[in-house]
Design an enzyme around this catalytic site. Structure first.
Site, short mmCIF file in Angstrom:
data_model
loop_
_atom_site.label_atom_id
_atom_site.label_comp_id
_atom_site.label_asym_id
_atom_site.label_seq_id
_atom_site.Cartn_x
_atom_site.Cartn_y
_atom_site.Cartn_z
N LYS A 84 -32.60 97.14 75.62
CA LYS A 84 -33.73 97.05 76.54
C LYS A 84 -33.56 95.81 77.42
O LYS A 84 -33.28 94.72 76.89
CB LYS A 84 -35.05 96.98 75.77
CG LYS A 84 -36.29 96.89 76.64
CD LYS A 84 -37.56 96.90 75.78
CE LYS A 84 -38.79 96.84 76.67
NZ LYS A 84 -38.97 95.52 77.32
N HIS A 95 -38.49 92.99 81.65
CA HIS A 95 -39.38 92.40 80.63
C HIS A 95 -40.78 92.17 81.19
O HIS A 95 -41.44 91.18 80.89
CB HIS A 95 -38.79 91.07 80.12
CG HIS A 95 -39.11 90.78 78.68
ND1 HIS A 95 -38.30 91.15 77.64
CD2 HIS A 95 -40.18 90.18 78.11
CE1 HIS A 95 -38.83 90.76 76.49
NE2 HIS A 95 -39.98 90.17 76.75
N GLY A 117 -41.82 99.35 83.57
CA GLY A 117 -42.24 98.32 84.50
C GLY A 117 -43.21 98.81 85.55
O GLY A 117 -42.85 99.59 86.41
N VAL A 152 -45.85 100.79 85.42
CA VAL A 152 -46.42 102.15 85.36
C VAL A 152 -47.91 102.06 85.08
O VAL A 152 -48.34 101.48 84.09
CB VAL A 152 -45.72 102.99 84.28
CG1 VAL A 152 -46.36 104.36 84.18
CG2 VAL A 152 -44.24 103.12 84.58
N GLY A 166 -46.63 99.19 79.07
CA GLY A 166 -46.94 98.00 78.30
C GLY A 166 -48.37 97.51 78.38
O GLY A 166 -49.20 97.82 77.54
#
Length: 338
Positions: free
Chosen positions: A212, A236, A268, A270, A290
Site C-alpha cells: 500500500k 497515505h 484517496g 473517495v 478512509g
C-alpha cells in the site's frame, strides 16, 4: 438513524480533531498531523479530492442496463460492492480518544461484514494498535486485512505470523508510512524498503501480500515483478508527503500497463459512489475509503458503517445506471470526460 444524525454525533465525539465538514476536502484541517488532516499545507490531501472532482461523467440513458451489478471477488472473498474500509489507527492522538483502538477495530471489521464487504486494520506507534486489529479479525473468522508499517524485517515478519494465526484473508505493508512522524516520536523506527527486502516479505507468507502506498508506474512494476499480489495506489491520505499528485492523476499510468496482471486498489479522496465509479473507470479493481469510515464508526458504530456503505452502494448503482455500466468488473473509460 440516518447519515446526518451519524455526522452530528461524530462531530461531537471527534471535536476538535475532525470537524466533520460538509465536504471532507482537507481544507479546514490542513497541517493537522497528528490529527485528521494532511501534512504541511495539506496539498496532498486536497489533491486527492480535487483530482476526482476534475473528472466528469458522460450521462447515458439509451442502453439495456436495468440492474447494475456491484459485486466483486477479491482475495477469494465475494463482496457486495467494490469498496472496503481503509486501515486507520490512532484513535487517541488522531481522533480524540472517544472510542478506543480496540472498539474502533471491532466496529470497522463487524460493520464492513454487515455491509457485505471487508475492513482493513492498521499498525501504529503503539504496538497494541496492530494487536487490536488482529484481535478484531480473529473474532470475525479472519474476515479482514491487517496492514503493517514498514518496520524492521523481523518485526514485519512477526506481525505477518500474527495475521496468519488470525486467519486473515491477506496481509500487507503500507510502505508509504516510511516517514511517519508519530512513529519516530514514539520510538518505532520505520524506513523505505529495498526490492530485496520486499521480495523477502512476499516469500515469508502464503497469504496474498499487498503493498500500500504506490504512486508511480515504476514502483508498481517493481511490486509486480517481485510477486506482490495487490498494490494500493495511495499517498497515505496526504499525511506523509506534501505536494504529491492526487491518486486519480497517477492511477491511469499504472492501470494502463498492469491492469489484469496484479490487483490494483485505489485509495484517496473517495466521498461518494460516483467517486468509486470514476476510479473503477480509471482501471482500479476496488477502492478503499478512509476518513468517512471514521465518521461513520464514531457516529454510529458498526450500524453506522453498514448504513454508510449501503449509501455508497446505492450511489454507485445509480451512477452506473445513468452511465450505462452493467458491472463494476468492466467499467469503460469512455464514461469519463476530462
Amino acid at each position: 438513524m440516518n447519515w446526518q444524525e451519524i455526522k452530528k454525533t461524530a462531530r461531537e465525539k471527534l471535536k476538535p480533531y475532525c470537524r466533520v465538514c460538509p465536504v471532507c476536502n482537507g481544507i479546514a484541517c490542513a497541517g493537522e498531523v497528528p490529527g485528521m488532516g494532511g501534512v504541511g499545507t495539506g496539498s496532498s490531501f486536497k489533491a486527492n479530492v480535487e483530482a476526482l472532482n476534475r473528472i466528469k461523467l458522460n450521462l447515458s440513458t439509451i442502453h439495456d442496463v436495468k440492474e447494475p451489478e456491484t459485486a466483486i471477488e477479491i482475495f477469494g472473498q465475494n463482496l457486495s460492492l467494490p469498496v472496503m474500509a481503509a486501515p486507520i489507527t490512532g484513535t487517541t492522538y488522531n481522533m480524540g480518544g472517544a472510542i478506543t483502538e480496540e472498539v474502533y477495530c471491532e466496529e470497522v471489521i463487524a460493520g464492513s461484514l454487515m455491509a457485505g464487504t471487508i475492513g482493513w486494520t492498521g499498525d501504529g506507534a503503539d504496538p497494541t494498535m496492530y494487536g487490536s486489529g488482529i484481535s478484531a479479525i480473529k473474532k470475525n473468522n479472519g474476515k479482514g486485512v491487517p496492514i503493517i508499517k514498514p518496520r524492521a524485517q523481523e518485526e514485519i515478519i512477526k506481525r505477518i505470523r500474527q495475521a496468519e494465526d488470525a486467519g486473515a484473508i491477506a496481509v500487507g505493508v503500507d510502505i508509504d508510512g516510511a516517514g511517519l512522524i508519530t512513529m519516530a516520536l514514539k520510538g518505532q523506527p520505520v524506513s523505505p524498503k529495498s526490492p530485496k527486502e520486499i521480495e523477502e516479505l512476499v516469500k515469508a507468507t502464503e497469504l496474498p501480500f499487498i503493498l500500500k502506498g504506490i504512486m508511480t508506474l515504476k514502483e508498481a512494476e517493481i511490486a509486480y515483478n517481485l510477486g506482490v499480489k495487490a498494490i494500493v495506489v495511495s499517498n497515505h491520505g496526504g499525511r506523509i508527503l506534501d505536494h504529491t499528485p492526487g491518486v486519480a492523476d497517477v492511477l491511469p499510468e499504472i492501470t494502463e500497463k498492469l491492469k489484469g496482471k496484479i490487483t490494483i486498489i485505489a485509495d484517496g479522496g473517495v466521498r461518494s459512489g460516483v467517486d468509486v465509479l470514476k476510479l473503477l473507470a480509471l482501471g482500479a479493481d476496488a477502492v478503499l475509503i478512509g476518513r468517512p469510515v471514521v465518521v461513520a464508526v464514531f457516529g454510529g458504530g458498526r450500524d453506522g458503517l453498514k448504513l454508510y456503505f449501503e449509501n455508497i452502494k446505492n450511489e454507485l448503482k445509480q451512477a452506473m445506471l445513468l452511465t450505462g455500466v452493467a458491472s463494476v468488473k468492466s467499467v469503460p473509460k469512455t464514461i469519463l470526460r476530462f
